[in-house]
Write a protein that holds these residues in place. Structure first.
Motif, PDB file in Angstrom:
ATOM      1  N   GLN A   1       0.822  -1.222   0.000  1.00 20.17           N
ATOM      2  CA  GLN A   1       0.000   0.000   0.000  1.00 20.17           C
ATOM      3  C   GLN A   1       0.848   1.261   0.000  1.00 20.17           C
ATOM      4  N   GLY A   2       0.238   2.385  -0.250  1.00 18.07           N
ATOM      5  CA  GLY A   2       0.922   3.671  -0.077  1.00 18.07           C
ATOM      6  C   GLY A   2       1.276   3.851   1.386  1.00 18.07           C
ATOM      7  N   CYS A   3       2.316   4.634   1.630  1.00 18.38           N
ATOM      8  CA  CYS A   3       2.911   4.690   2.972  1.00 18.38           C
ATOM      9  C   CYS A   3       2.200   5.684   3.891  1.00 18.38           C
ATOM     10  N   LYS A   4       1.677   5.153   5.009  1.00 18.59           N
ATOM     11  CA  LYS A   4       0.956   6.004   5.977  1.00 18.59           C
ATOM     12  C   LYS A   4       1.852   7.141   6.463  1.00 18.59           C
ATOM     13  N   ASN A   5       3.082   6.822   6.863  1.00 18.39           N
ATOM     14  CA  ASN A   5       3.918   7.848   7.499  1.00 18.39           C
ATOM     15  C   ASN A   5       4.583   8.787   6.508  1.00 18.39           C
TER      16      ASN A   5
ATOM     17  N   CYS B   1      -2.493   6.959  -2.406  1.00 24.63           N
ATOM     18  CA  CYS B   1      -2.852   7.302  -1.025  1.00 24.63           C
ATOM     19  C   CYS B   1      -3.647   6.132  -0.427  1.00 24.63           C
ATOM     20  N   PRO B   2      -3.164   5.511   0.647  1.00 20.61           N
ATOM     21  CA  PRO B   2      -3.875   4.362   1.211  1.00 20.61           C
ATOM     22  C   PRO B   2      -5.165   4.787   1.910  1.00 20.61           C
ATOM     23  N   TYR B   3      -6.142   3.872   1.938  1.00 20.96           N
ATOM     24  CA  TYR B   3      -7.409   4.198   2.608  1.00 20.96           C
ATOM     25  C   TYR B   3      -7.264   3.805   4.083  1.00 20.96           C
ATOM     26  N   LEU B   4      -6.932   4.757   4.935  1.00 21.67           N
ATOM     27  CA  LEU B   4      -6.633   4.493   6.350  1.00 21.67           C
ATOM     28  C   LEU B   4      -7.413   5.448   7.237  1.00 21.67           C
ATOM     29  N   ALA B   5      -7.661   5.024   8.466  1.00 23.65           N
ATOM     30  CA  ALA B   5      -8.367   5.895   9.419  1.00 23.65           C
ATOM     31  C   ALA B   5      -7.558   7.177   9.670  1.00 23.65           C
ATOM     32  N   ASP B   6      -6.223   7.052   9.711  1.00 24.81           N
ATOM     33  CA  ASP B   6      -5.414   8.260   9.955  1.00 24.81           C
ATOM     34  C   ASP B   6      -5.461   9.222   8.767  1.00 24.81           C
ATOM     35  N   VAL B   7      -5.634   8.690   7.565  1.00 23.56           N
ATOM     36  CA  VAL B   7      -5.767   9.575   6.383  1.00 23.56           C
ATOM     37  C   VAL B   7      -7.116  10.303   6.454  1.00 23.56           C
TER      38      VAL B   7
ATOM     39  N   SER C   1       0.771  20.572  -7.521  1.00 26.03           N
ATOM     40  CA  SER C   1       1.608  19.398  -7.802  1.00 26.03           C
ATOM     41  C   SER C   1       0.746  18.155  -7.995  1.00 26.03           C
ATOM     42  N   GLU C   2       1.245  17.222  -8.773  1.00 22.78           N
ATOM     43  CA  GLU C   2       0.650  15.877  -8.871  1.00 22.78           C
ATOM     44  C   GLU C   2       1.756  14.904  -8.475  1.00 22.78           C
ATOM     45  N   TYR C   3       1.512  14.094  -7.465  1.00 19.75           N
ATOM     46  CA  TYR C   3       2.605  13.327  -6.851  1.00 19.75           C
ATOM     47  C   TYR C   3       2.151  11.928  -6.471  1.00 19.75           C
ATOM     48  N   THR C   4       3.040  10.964  -6.580  1.00 19.64           N
ATOM     49  CA  THR C   4       2.753   9.579  -6.171  1.00 19.64           C
ATOM     50  C   THR C   4       3.559   9.238  -4.923  1.00 19.64           C
ATOM     51  N   VAL C   5       2.858   8.862  -3.875  1.00 12.46           N
ATOM     52  CA  VAL C   5       3.474   8.596  -2.575  1.00 12.46           C
ATOM     53  C   VAL C   5       4.232   7.265  -2.614  1.00 12.46           C
ATOM     54  N   MET C   6       5.306   7.184  -1.851  1.00 13.55           N
ATOM     55  CA  MET C   6       6.100   5.933  -1.767  1.00 13.55           C
ATOM     56  C   MET C   6       5.258   4.832  -1.110  1.00 13.55           C
ATOM     57  N   THR C   7       5.745   3.598  -1.175  1.00 14.78           N
ATOM     58  CA  THR C   7       4.993   2.494  -0.558  1.00 14.78           C
ATOM     59  C   THR C   7       5.434   2.307   0.891  1.00 14.78           C
TER      60      THR C   7
ATOM     61  N   TYR D   1       5.445 -12.991  -2.418  1.00 16.47           N
ATOM     62  CA  TYR D   1       6.092 -11.927  -3.195  1.00 16.47           C
ATOM     63  C   TYR D   1       5.398 -10.625  -2.836  1.00 16.47           C
ATOM     64  N   MET D   2       6.193  -9.647  -2.384  1.00 17.14           N
ATOM     65  CA  MET D   2       5.625  -8.321  -2.066  1.00 17.14           C
ATOM     66  C   MET D   2       6.020  -7.381  -3.196  1.00 17.14           C
ATOM     67  N   GLU D   3       5.004  -6.864  -3.893  1.00 13.31           N
ATOM     68  CA  GLU D   3       5.292  -6.016  -5.056  1.00 13.31           C
ATOM     69  C   GLU D   3       5.221  -4.543  -4.687  1.00 13.31           C
ATOM     70  N   GLY D   4       6.175  -3.779  -5.240  1.00 18.10           N
ATOM     71  CA  GLY D   4       6.117  -2.323  -5.063  1.00 18.10           C
ATOM     72  C   GLY D   4       6.908  -1.842  -3.870  1.00 18.10           C
ATOM     73  N   ILE D   5       7.770  -2.709  -3.301  1.00 16.92           N
ATOM     74  CA  ILE D   5       8.586  -2.252  -2.168  1.00 16.92           C
ATOM     75  C   ILE D   5      10.057  -2.237  -2.583  1.00 16.92           C
ATOM     76  N   LYS D   6      10.755  -1.173  -2.232  1.00 17.27           N
ATOM     77  CA  LYS D   6      12.199  -1.084  -2.475  1.00 17.27           C
ATOM     78  C   LYS D   6      12.909  -1.944  -1.423  1.00 17.27           C
ATOM     79  N   PRO D   7      13.655  -2.987  -1.846  1.00 18.71           N
ATOM     80  CA  PRO D   7      14.253  -3.921  -0.869  1.00 18.71           C
ATOM     81  C   PRO D   7      15.051  -3.227   0.228  1.00 18.71           C
ATOM     82  N   GLY D   8      15.761  -2.158  -0.138  1.00 18.41           N
ATOM     83  CA  GLY D   8      16.617  -1.477   0.846  1.00 18.41           C
ATOM     84  C   GLY D   8      15.834  -0.931   2.025  1.00 18.41           C
ATOM     85  N   TYR D   9      14.543  -0.608   1.800  1.00 15.36           N
ATOM     86  CA  TYR D   9      13.751   0.028   2.880  1.00 15.36           C
ATOM     87  C   TYR D   9      13.412  -0.968   3.993  1.00 15.36           C
ATOM     88  N   ILE D  10      13.448  -2.283   3.661  1.00 13.63           N
ATOM     89  CA  ILE D  10      13.092  -3.253   4.730  1.00 13.63           C
ATOM     90  C   ILE D  10      14.243  -4.223   4.993  1.00 13.63           C
TER      91      ILE D  10
END
Ligand code: EPZ
Length: 416
Positions: free
Chosen positions: A19-23, A44-50, A224-230, A250-259
């Motif tokens: 999903q798109g990244c909450k933080n 943009c993820p569909y989250l209660a905090d959003v 601006s038009e912007y795409t949020v990181m995962t 398989y987790m798609e859309g994640i940069k390996p270095g981030y995890i």
């Protein structure tokens, strides 16, 4: 209160899209106040905090339309009204509205932010930094009133690389005059995403991702038009779910270095991990060996948000290990709940001593967002049925965790 019911011991197999990244999206939503125009935010993820952040925007006189995973924000007509304390308390990241509101309105009155009950979570670093930048700050009990006296660029050295304080300073310093530098800044990928969003509006911010960030204030920001990181913590959650339950993912859309700090620990404990440019594979037997020693720390250290998730994995592994929580002073609430499933955990100050055990289902209660997710991870490995109460916490940070786990073969459902 809604709950999640899990019947454990199903292995997980399949692919999921992260999903798109909450933080990342929460400070970007706050930053959308700065240009006084329209911003289109994708992924943009569909989250209660959003949803809560959108309500804060609307209280401030902006408008937001959320269609699928695209959020369109129009901040041309903000009213600078005071935000309802209850709303401010509904999430921690409400504090990062302080910077943009001060920048646009010259004054702001906020109540102390809320968020997960994982520690005192003061905002002194935010406020002392603002004072150095020319903001008058007055605290009275729970209320904080700020007024711009003479906003100017400043050299700021943070006593701790606070994520929220780093973001708030970037947001206050982006418009106006002068150059602000932040030293000992937080280096999280979400800070880089905020820098990229600000620069997509015409800001001049450099150095995010390192400990030194420079902001050259500009007079105006454009649409601006912007795409949020995962979301690296959602990815860490699924990696831990496979490590606990076994299977292949398989987790798609994640940069390996981030995890990588999380997947390296799992790999060293018997899981298989493969990295691709934009996805990560995790495979695990039904039980991995227990990681020996894990210490949470500011990025690129082991993320505190994955601490509870790894504790669940350790609780059902072979052997024993220690987790040290160095970021928040009260973030072991999930240990008591894991014990109800048979986990063998001893807490001593900031250390948790975990001995792997065969977990059995039971009734547990989420204390906060990541502990809720951790209890679901543990339930996947427990024999029998587990009910996780107060699952509403999970909705703050996960866009359909139950549905995604179900698509991987978990026997899991939401019950009211
Ligand atoms: C952000 O919180 C994240 N939240 C948290 O994720 C995450 O755990 C945390 O960063 C650390 O990575 C969002 O981005 C919305 P900090 P934040 O300021 O900004 C102390 C989740 O589960 N501190 O880096 O509040 C503070 O008490 C959430 O997604 C001060 O003392 O974190 C804590 O001990 C949970 N004074 C430490 O610093 C201050 O003014 C880290 O806080 C600010 C912070």
């Amino acid at each position: 209160m809604s709950a999640v019911k899990v019947s454990g011991k199903n292995k997980l197999y399949g692919n999921i899209k992260i999903q798109g990244c909450k933080n990342a999206v929460l400070p970007i939503i706050a930053a959308s106040l700065l240009n006084g125009g329209e911003n289109i935010i994708h992924n943009c993820p569909y989250l209660a905090d959003v949803i809560a952040s959108i309500k804060i925007l609307e209280e401030l006189g902006a408008s937001a339309v959320f269609d699928g995973n695209t959020l369109v924000i129009d901040s041309s007509g903000i009213s600078c009204r005071r935000v309802e304390p209850a709303l401010m308390k509904s999430l921690r990241s409400s504090v990062v509205f302080l910077g943009p509101v001060l920048s646009r309105c010259g004054k702001a009155a906020v109540s102390m932010p809320g968020g997960c009950d994982i520690g005192k979570r003061p905002i002194d670093i935010h406020l002392t930094s603002f004072e150095r930048m020319g903001v008058d700050v007055e605290c009275a009990g729970d209320e904080v009133t700020c007024a711009v006296n003479k906003l100017h660029g400043e050299r700021i050295v943070l006593p701790f690389p606070s994520v929220g304080a780093t973001e708030n300073i970037m947001l206050l310093a982006a418009l106006g005059r002068g150059v602000t530098t932040i030293h000992n800044a937080a280096r999280e990928p979400e800070i880089v995403d905020l820098q990229n969003f600000l620069n997509s509006m015409g800001a001049r911010v450099f150095g995010a991702g390192t400990g030194n960030i420079t902001i050259y204030a500009v007079d105006k920001l454009t649409d601006s038009e912007y795409t949020v990181m995962t979301d690296r913590i959602e990815a860490a959650t699924f990696a831990c779910a496979v490590a606990a339950a076994g299977g292949e993912l398989y987790m798609e859309g994640i940069k390996p270095g981030y995890i990588r700090t999380v997947t390296n620990i799992l790999k060293n404990s018997g899981a298989a991990v493969a990295e691709y440019p934009d996805s990560v594979y995790v495979g695990a037997p039904s039980q991995i060996s227990c990681p020996q020693l894990v210490s949470t720390g500011p990025y690129p250290g082991f993320p505190t948000d994955a601490q509870s998730l790894l504790m669940s994995v350790m609780s059902c592994s072979k052997g024993s290990g220690v987790i040290r929580e160095n970021i928040f002073e009260n973030r072991f609430g999930h240990a008591q709940e894991l014990r109800r499933l048979g986990a063998d955990i001893i807490i001593d100050g900031r250390s948790a001593y975990v001995r792997g055990a065969a977990l059995t289902g039971g009734q547990v209660t989420a204390r906060d967002l990541r502990s809720g997710a951790a209890l679901v991870v543990a339930a996947l490995a427990a024999e029998g049925e587990t009910t996780v109460e107060k699952a509403v916490y999970i909705d703050r940070g996960y866009d359909d965790l139950v549905g995604k786990l179900g698509s991987l073969g978990a026997s899991i459902e939401r019950v009211n």
